[in-house]
Design an enzyme around this catalytic site. Structure first.
Site, PDB file in Angstrom:
ATOM      1  N   ASN A 110     -45.419   0.430  25.223  1.00 40.31           N
ATOM      2  CA  ASN A 110     -44.535  -0.669  25.583  1.00 40.31           C
ATOM      3  C   ASN A 110     -45.290  -1.606  26.885  1.00 40.31           C
ATOM      4  OD1 ASN A 110     -42.897   0.040  28.481  1.00 40.31           O
ATOM      5  ND2 ASN A 110     -43.294   1.834  27.110  1.00 40.31           N
ATOM      6  N   TYR A 134     -53.525   1.234  32.567  1.00 42.82           N
ATOM      7  CA  TYR A 134     -53.171   1.603  31.517  1.00 42.82           C
ATOM      8  C   TYR A 134     -52.804   0.790  30.254  1.00 42.82           C
ATOM      9  CZ  TYR A 134     -49.943   4.474  28.573  1.00 42.82           C
ATOM     10  OH  TYR A 134     -49.088   5.084  27.256  1.00 42.82           O
TER      11      TYR A 134
HETATM   12  C1  15L Z   1     -45.923   5.300  28.310  1.00 40.86           C
HETATM   13  O1  15L Z   1     -46.750   4.486  27.732  1.00 40.86           O
HETATM   14  C2  15L Z   1     -46.157   6.422  28.806  1.00 40.86           C
HETATM   15  O2  15L Z   1     -47.335   7.315  28.109  1.00 40.86           O
HETATM   16  C3  15L Z   1     -45.132   7.541  29.085  1.00 40.86           C
HETATM   17  O3  15L Z   1     -45.645   8.679  29.763  1.00 40.86           O
HETATM   18  C4  15L Z   1     -44.023   6.884  29.827  1.00 40.86           C
HETATM   19  O4  15L Z   1     -44.363   6.350  30.910  1.00 40.86           O
HETATM   20  C5  15L Z   1     -43.664   5.681  28.850  1.00 40.86           C
HETATM   21  O5  15L Z   1     -44.782   4.621  28.807  1.00 40.86           O
HETATM   22  C6  15L Z   1     -42.512   4.821  29.481  1.00 40.86           C
HETATM   23  O6  15L Z   1     -42.629   3.663  29.641  1.00 40.86           O
HETATM   24  O7  15L Z   1     -41.443   5.411  29.920  1.00 40.86           O
END
Ligand code: 15L
Length: 268
Positions: A110, A134
């Protein structure tokens, strides 16, 4: 699919899929940079650091389908993201191509689209609006998957995963939660659907508060079983009165958007 490889198999999602996919395919190869519990029947254990191309080539040898969960799963410094999620990701896709892997389920996030406002419903066609280094690496993974699909014919299901867990943990996650059985269903579609070339879907359950139009997943046969709503009252009560950051509250990516935020005015 005879041999399916899970990278990042020691993480939260990987260790769940190790159980829910057990016995579904003849061989599950489980790989991580950290040590994993010993192989059971129908399992193979591998230890690979994905920034090491020679090791990645050994990891993908003999694999038909791949679920890529490896790499860094949250915000980090640029050198860390670069090694794990850019160089490491390239190594996995390129080694998979050379080894003749036919399908890849890519765990994107997301956070590749986290700067869309919560008031907007987005589908699989929106342009990326990453909310972090990220998130940029996840948008990169979608672009690299597109290249390997168009140029080399590997079938890709890019799953923009919301938040994976047995229950939603806060207000934001009520909109993006995905349960273990729903994610397992989506991963199986990615490996088994006969017509996948390149698809982006949202990895979310059937949440009433969703910010996504997930019609592309539905078109591929996804029928999520879970909804965060039964947890909503308890989640909201636990958060009542807690101070909220206006940037985190405004955008879908939450605190990923607010971190290091210096823009003088908000872009809607
Ligand atoms: C992600 O992409 C992460 O990998 C996970 O650890 C959470 O942070 C998640 O998103 C989120 O948005 O809750």
């Amino acid at each position: 699919m005879r041999r399916v490889l899970i990278t990042g198999a020691g993480g939260g999602i990987g260790s769940t899929l190790r159980e829910t996919l057990r016995g579904v395919y003849p061989i599950l190869r489980l790989s991580d940079r950290i040590p994993l519990a010993s192989a059971r029947d129908g399992e193979e254990i591998d230890r690979t650091e994905i920034s090491d191309m020679a090791a990645v080539e050994r990891m993908v040898d003999g694999v038909d389908g791949l679920i890529h969960l490896g790499g860094n799963s949250g915000e980090a410094s640029w050198p860390v993201i670069l090694q794990s999620n850019i160089v490491g990701l390239y190594n996995v896709f390129e080694a998979a191509r050379r080894a003749g892997v036919r399908r890849i389920v890519m765990a994107t996030s997301n956070h590749a689209v986290g700067f869309y406002p919560r008031g907007e419903t987005i589908d699989h066609r929106v342009v990326p609006r990453p909310d972090s280094r990220y998130g940029v690496s996840k948008a990169f993974s979608e672009a690299l998957a597109s290249l390997y699909a168009d140029k080399h014919g590997i079938g890709f299901l890019c799953v923009r995963i919301g938040n994976f867990g047995t229950r939603p943990i806060d207000k934001r996650r009520l909109s993006i939660w995905i349960s273990p059985r729903d994610l397992t269903q989506l991963v199986r579609i990615g490996l088994e659907h006969p017509e996948i070339r390149y698809e982006i879907v949202y990895g979310v359950s059937n949440n009433r508060r969703s910010w996504y139009d997930n019609s592309n997943a539905e078109r591929l046969g996804y029928r999520p079983q879970d909804d965060s709503e039964p947890y909503a009252a308890a989640v909201l009560a636990a958060e009542a009165g807690a101070p909220a950051d206006p940037i985190a509250e405004y955008y879908q990516g939450g605190t990923f958007c607010a971190a290091e935020y210096t823009a003088p005015t908000r872009r809607d």
